[in-house]
Scaffold this motif. Structure first.
Motif, PDB file in Angstrom:
ATOM      1  N   UNK A  90       0.829  -1.206   0.000  1.00  0.00           N
ATOM      2  CA  UNK A  90       0.000   0.000   0.000  1.00  0.00           C
ATOM      3  C   UNK A  90       0.863   1.255   0.000  1.00  0.00           C
ATOM      4  N   UNK A  91       2.117   1.095   0.402  1.00  0.00           N
ATOM      5  CA  UNK A  91       3.049   2.218   0.495  1.00  0.00           C
ATOM      6  C   UNK A  91       4.395   1.751  -0.042  1.00  0.00           C
ATOM      7  N   UNK A  92       4.900   2.465  -1.039  1.00  0.00           N
ATOM      8  CA  UNK A  92       6.162   2.076  -1.671  1.00  0.00           C
ATOM      9  C   UNK A  92       7.161   3.225  -1.580  1.00  0.00           C
ATOM     10  N   UNK A  93       8.335   2.927  -1.043  1.00  0.00           N
ATOM     11  CA  UNK A  93       9.434   3.884  -1.035  1.00  0.00           C
ATOM     12  C   UNK A  93      10.188   3.707  -2.347  1.00  0.00           C
ATOM     13  N   UNK A  94      10.054   4.677  -3.235  1.00  0.00           N
ATOM     14  CA  UNK A  94      10.569   4.560  -4.599  1.00  0.00           C
ATOM     15  C   UNK A  94      11.909   5.285  -4.724  1.00  0.00           C
TER      16      UNK A  94
END
Length: 395
Positions: A180-184
């Motif tokens: 649900x949350x991606x550190x790109x």
């Protein structure tokens, strides 16, 4: 409590960084792993991903973000708590829950570099399991060489405020299916080298332009979802930049990598110890030429070698843990721990599989699954060749 459990509890108390509170926490973790993870590993491995609600149940018992302060919804512990979780999952051969990435990596990027609003928004949701987190580093053409990432994040002004428009593709992303949350990891200035890399947080729910590719079929750790992620004109507020200014992503990555590599080293040590225990039990029961396999000198010598190397690895990693908890673990030493322990884990499991004979090649035997699961540890977290280069630079 069986002999194996007694040995585990005694070993835990001998580790210098363990406390009575951590031993109690270890018991909670072990019960959760045995109840929620182990019985489902085969089913998850067959389809390639874990049940989403397991994340919520892990949050309920305090397994998520255990080392994050209570004010952000975490358990209020330190990295020793993450180490206990890592050890218990490795020993149980429970590889499907990608908590090392979720709690040990992404949560600490937010804690160390996020602005207050980011921490208060995302960390409590990660701690409860309401949000599953991933970090998107690797690309089809860039793995250990993070300077070569091609994903772009271009800052633009719009009527609704400043945004980053993200375009790129990521692969080998742990937790990618549920994330649900991606550190790109993206280039905000493609001409600035390492100073042009930034970390940008992307919420994936109902996010236009974001899509998940296929769940990748792996030779091991089959139940831990590993996916491709695609960003096609994904727009997020500039406030989603991790840190107070652009271009700090590479520095942030380098600062956190020692802890990430310790997670791999810890898992490797727990895995090699478990392999030796399983094999010792097996060779006591296995009859060859009318007597137990353990009576063969070669068997005893091989296991003696394995136990010696596993003990050396555990001693080194325990020392690294003490240094890390004091804030004194340097990157080259963490690189040593990562490459050496992952290498020895693969070697020891191979020796243990050999002592199982043909049964060691059958997936119904734990040693076969451990053999397949262990191989990737020499690749992810920075390949072992890169680890040796980091160490060589200090010569």
């Amino acid at each position: 409590m069986g002999n194996s459990d007694k040995n585990m509890a005694m070993a835990a108390r001998r580790v210098s960084w363990m406390s009575e509170d951590l031993v109690m926490f270890q018991d909670t973790v072990r019960r959760f792993v045995e109840r929620e993870l182990v019985p489902n590993e085969a089913r998850w491995a067959e389809r390639g991903y874990i049940d989403r609600e397991v994340w919520n149940r892990a949050g309920e018992v305090g397994l998520l973000c255990a080392s994050i302060p209570e004010e952000y919804g975490g358990g209020g512990g330190n990295f020793a708590h993450e180490a206990v979780i890592c050890n218990e999952m490795a020993r149980a051969i429970a590889t499907s829950l990608g908590n090392g990435v979720h709690s040990g990596i992404v949560a600490h990027y937010l804690l160390n570099y996020g602005i207050e609003a980011q921490k208060r928004n995302w960390l409590p949701q990660m701690a409860s399991g309401a949000m599953v987190a991933a970090i998107a580093m690797s690309e089809p053409g860039a793995g250990s060489d993070l300077k070569s990432v091609r994903t772009r994040a271009v800052r633009e002004k719009t009527q609704n405020g400043d945004i980053y428009r993200i375009n790129g593709a990521k692969t080998f992303i742990t937790n990618g299916y549920h994330a649900d949350l991606v550190c790109v990891v993206a280039k905000t200035d493609p001409d600035a080298g390492t100073k042009g890399v930034s970390l940008i947080m992307v919420e994936t729910r109902d996010q236009p332009g974001f899509r998940r590719g296929r769940i990748l079929e792996k030779i091991g750790q089959k139940g831990q979802d590993t996916a491709e992620l695609f960003f096609d004109d994904v727009c997020v507020p500039v406030e989603n930049l991790l840190g107070d200014e652009e271009g700090k992503g590479f520095y942030q990555l380098m600062q956190q990598l020692p802890q990430e590599r310790m997670i791999i080293a810890l898992g490797a040590v727990a895995s090699m110890q478990r392999a030796i225990e399983l094999t010792t039990d097996y060779v006591r029961e296995r009859q060859v030429f009318g007597k137990p396999l353990i009576d063969m000198q070669n068997t005893r010598f091989k296991l003696a070698e394995c136990k010696t190397e596993a003990t050396i690895a555990a001693t080194f990693v325990d020392d690294c843990m003490v240094r890390l908890l004091k804030g004194e673990l340097d990157a080259p030493t963490a690189a040593m721990a990562k490459w050496w322990c992952s290498q020895k884990n693969c070697e020891i499991i191979d020796e243990c599989l050999q002592l199982h004979g043909g049964y060691g090649y059958m997936l119904e035997y734990p040693i076969a699954r451990m053999y397949a699961n262990a191989r990737v540890s020499k690749i992810y977290g920075g390949s072992n060749e890169i680890m040796k280069e980091l160490v060589a630079r200090t010569l």
